[in-house]
Design a protein around this motif. Structure first.
Motif, PDB file in Angstrom:
ATOM      1  N   PHE A   1       0.846  -1.195   0.000  1.00  0.00           N
ATOM      2  CA  PHE A   1       0.000   0.000   0.000  1.00  0.00           C
ATOM      3  C   PHE A   1       0.880   1.243   0.000  1.00  0.00           C
ATOM      4  CE2 PHE A   1      -2.724  -3.352   1.546  1.00  0.00           C
ATOM      5  CZ  PHE A   1      -3.939  -3.088   0.939  1.00  0.00           C
ATOM      6  N   TYR A   2       1.235   1.699  -1.199  1.00  0.00           N
ATOM      7  CA  TYR A   2       1.923   2.984  -1.338  1.00  0.00           C
ATOM      8  C   TYR A   2       0.913   4.087  -1.007  1.00  0.00           C
ATOM      9  CZ  TYR A   2       5.976   0.683  -3.391  1.00  0.00           C
ATOM     10  OH  TYR A   2       7.090  -0.085  -3.578  1.00  0.00           O
ATOM     11  N   PRO A   3       1.368   5.335  -0.828  1.00  0.00           N
ATOM     12  CA  PRO A   3       0.432   6.380  -0.384  1.00  0.00           C
ATOM     13  C   PRO A   3      -0.872   6.431  -1.179  1.00  0.00           C
ATOM     14  CG  PRO A   3       2.658   7.227  -0.277  1.00  0.00           C
ATOM     15  CD  PRO A   3       2.756   5.838  -0.892  1.00  0.00           C
ATOM     16  N   GLU A   4      -0.792   6.279  -2.510  1.00  0.00           N
ATOM     17  CA  GLU A   4      -2.017   6.387  -3.317  1.00  0.00           C
ATOM     18  C   GLU A   4      -2.938   5.180  -3.096  1.00  0.00           C
ATOM     19  OE1 GLU A   4       1.071   6.319  -4.293  1.00  0.00           O
ATOM     20  OE2 GLU A   4       1.434   5.072  -6.066  1.00  0.00           O
ATOM     21  N   ASP A   5      -2.362   4.003  -2.800  1.00  0.00           N
ATOM     22  CA  ASP A   5      -3.173   2.815  -2.507  1.00  0.00           C
ATOM     23  C   ASP A   5      -3.786   2.931  -1.115  1.00  0.00           C
ATOM     24  OD1 ASP A   5      -1.979   1.636  -4.905  1.00  0.00           O
ATOM     25  OD2 ASP A   5      -0.203   1.371  -3.661  1.00  0.00           O
ATOM     26  N   MET A   6      -2.988   3.471  -0.206  1.00  0.00           N
ATOM     27  CA  MET A   6      -3.446   3.632   1.174  1.00  0.00           C
ATOM     28  C   MET A   6      -4.602   4.629   1.217  1.00  0.00           C
ATOM     29  SD  MET A   6      -2.256   2.168   3.890  1.00  0.00           S
ATOM     30  CE  MET A   6      -3.161   2.182   5.429  1.00  0.00           C
TER      31      MET A   6
END
Lengths: 433, 433
Positions: free
Chosen positions: B12-17
């Protein structure tokens, strides 16, 4: 068949979850307001990821297993290897500095005992791609900002700060060989937890001469600015060491400017146990009856390249929900949690129940928490149920007292009540009555 | 050494998170406003807990391992066994009805393939200790309230509702023996996913006669109120069945009164695969190109006693972040996420940096997100960095233009700027300029 939770794990009943959420909310809030963004990774990784970072010895501390394809996997015991892997995988495209935080669930195959849980949560805060003392200071700032946010003052928690680079300079100055350093750091890390003579013996066991022992013992612990002066004097003439010392000094100056200097103290007693630290190291320390580290971190400039990424400087820290809860309990800073709902909607007679349900829907859609009794009961019993459920206010559908588009609104604390229109209820269910 | 995430797991990179948090926030909000309180359990349990609920077959679907004491443990593949264990352990002291929700992380030892992840999150919503259709209806209401909260309309998602009790009545009426029911439920559950002749053959394989097949085939799927009428006619004279049918009818009436009736439809095609359902069963179904179940649940009145608790009726449902994300993407309902900070504080010249740091601290303590450049750069480059970081506004410390206790406040969207006092900045950094 009766089952229990596995020893060393916790069930979070509503009252436990309230404490966990109270802590988590502050972790999120404090990280975000310093511009950190949240990330997460999987709860299990290839076992080799942990071997590469920590050596074969780590395996017995992990819960590990094989998947159908026979691949060795392990539940994550810490977040940093995952973080390093994620940074390494996308290093070229990530905007620097990378300021990431996470709240990972972690497991360790500990022998269950008091204060040693096999499952816990951490708060990880890291800055990657920035090597100066400003990044070090900002990490420490975030830790202290969380302490402040919980009401913890400098008499409750102190951040002890040291530098692995400076410690290496001292050890080199004392004539130790670089290959002795890791073992010496480990011994220094235990220093405050063992009797003085045990610490001295451990130095001897590592081959320290009498002169070397004297230099190390003279370093002392919990020594503040005087300690920094002492080390500076000891390393007079060592230009590289003076650069490292100046960086430590700058970090303290920045912490002052950031308004958190009163929490911070130089301490040659802090070296941190992990092998991967390369520069500044620090540790939050709980005072009072606790007397233990409650968070820890430092600079780890080699780790990203160890897991296949480019050389990228990094600094970060972690703390766990378990120690933070201990600390907050120690100083009476956890509020009492009471599960409340905004509104309990009651039918004065069963034929009003249909209106109860439609009011509940309207209130919930407006984002008020609203509940009702599952069984049709007399008004008095529903009022009791509302009190038991912690309702702030009660809405009574009773056409005799409140005809047409009206309801009775009752405040459970003051006991006052008023007949109000549904429109005014929706406009503000907590308006003065 | 280069590492990747284990197949079937997600980083979960920032955009996925941001996507995950967007979904989670709505799960929390919707559950809380219906008066549910959050709980959680450990990520691993004794393997036997899953064996007791699901039989020996479950073991190959679990990630399981042994601890140092040789105890067989497994990562949780679902939350319900943990929930049942927790309720069973404290049943006498928990206030009824028990309305709990959770957002557990779960793992299954699937063969990794598209749409089949080995790690995912669920939203579980359960009511324990209440046996009437009102609890059934409230669970379905919460699912629909979440759909509404995401902007999903009845053309995007339908909740198909059936009753295991009614299905049992039909099967009994058709002359099947109770010991055939579980296998028949499993076949019925697959009905819509296989060709008609395969379904018919599976009935034959279960020993169904021609007459029995006809009754089952006539049940149909996706049949709405007409389906309910057909079953009612079929079971005329069966008093027990008429009670079960009346309960289903009452549930639909309650859903109408709760304002979510337009999302709900009777459907004899829904039986749910799990063996433990005892009464009402339901399934959220994604329309458009998705055409698949996106949540599922029902009544499981025996489970709490199976794990050693008292006999307690229960109803609940679960959905996963993976299917919900697919659904929201399908209908274009996920917003674009852009990571923003409130304020980027800039020094017009390096000698102003000390004031930048102290302003940043004050802003953060007031809970605004505030950041600054890690390196001293010309004003123009810092402004560019502020734009790149998604800063809403920029604060410039520049004593030439804004002397004394003043700063320049610049809005990044409009480009307008004004000289303001620090006091007015703190009073409202987003005031019109």
């Amino acid at each position: 068949m009766k089952f229990q939770a596995v020893k060393g794990t916790r069930d979070f009943y509503p009252e436990d979850m309230a404490v966990r959420n109270w802590i988590f909310e502050r972790w999120h809030r404090v990280a975000r307001r310093s511009g950190f963004v949240e990330v997460d990774g999987p709860i299990f990784e290839y076992l080799d990821l942990y071997r590469v970072k920590s050596g074969e010895g780590i395996v017995s501390e992990l819960f590990h297993f094989e998947d159908r394809g026979g691949r060795a996997l392990a539940i994550r015991p810490e977040m940093t290897p995952t973080l390093a892997r994620m940074v390494a995988a996308r290093a070229p495209s990530l905007t620097r500095p990378i300021k990431w935080y996470s709240v990972p669930r972690l497991c360790r195959a500990e022998r269950p005992q008091r204060g040693r849980l096999r499952e816990f949560f951490q708060w990880n805060v890291d800055i990657i791609g920035e090597k100066g003392p400003l990044a070090d200071a900002e990490c420490i700032y975030v830790a202290v900002d969380f302490f402040r946010e919980c009401g913890l003052k400098p008499e409750h928690v102190v951040v002890k700060i040291n530098s692995r680079a400076v410690m290496a300079d001292v050890l080199r100055h004392a004539g130790f060989a670089p290959e002795q350093f890791d073992a010496l750091y480990a011994a220094l890390d235990r220093r405050e937890r063992v009797p003085a003579e045990v610490f001295e013996e451990s130095l001897g066991a590592l081959g320290a001469t009498r002169a070397q022992k004297e230099i190390v013992l003279a370093l002392g612990t919990q020594n503040g600015p005087a300690g920094l002066q002492k080390v500076t004097a000891l390393l007079t003439g060592d230009d590289a060491a003076q650069v490292h010392l100046a960086q430590v000094g700058e970090c303290f100056a920045l912490l002052d400017k950031l308004g958190v200097g009163e929490y911070c103290r130089f301490d040659t007693g802090v070296v941190r146990g992990l092998a991967y630290y390369t520069g500044l190291v620090f540790e939050g320390y709980g005072m009072g009856g606790l007397q233990r580290a409650i968070c820890g971190g430092g600079r780890y400039d080699q780790l990203i390249s160890t897991v296949g990424g480019p050389p990228l400087p990094a600094v970060g820290f972690a703390t766990s929900d378990v120690v933070i809860q201990d600390l907050l309990v120690e100083f009476g800073l956890l509020p009492e949690f009471q599960d409340k709902v905004d509104l309990f909607v009651i039918d004065a007679a069963p034929e009003q129940f249909e209106r109860v349900l439609s009011l509940v829907d309207i209130l919930r859609r407006a984002n008020y928490s609203a509940v009702f009794a599952y069984r049709r009961q007399p008004l008095g019993r529903q009022l009791k149920a509302a009190a038991a459920r912690g309702a702030r206010r009660v809405v009574i559908v009773d056409p005799l007292t409140a005809p047409g588009e009206q309801v009775i609104l009752k405040d459970m604390e003051s006991g006052r009540q008023a007949v109000v229109t549904v429109d005014s209820l929706m406009a503000d269910p907590f308006a003065t009555i």
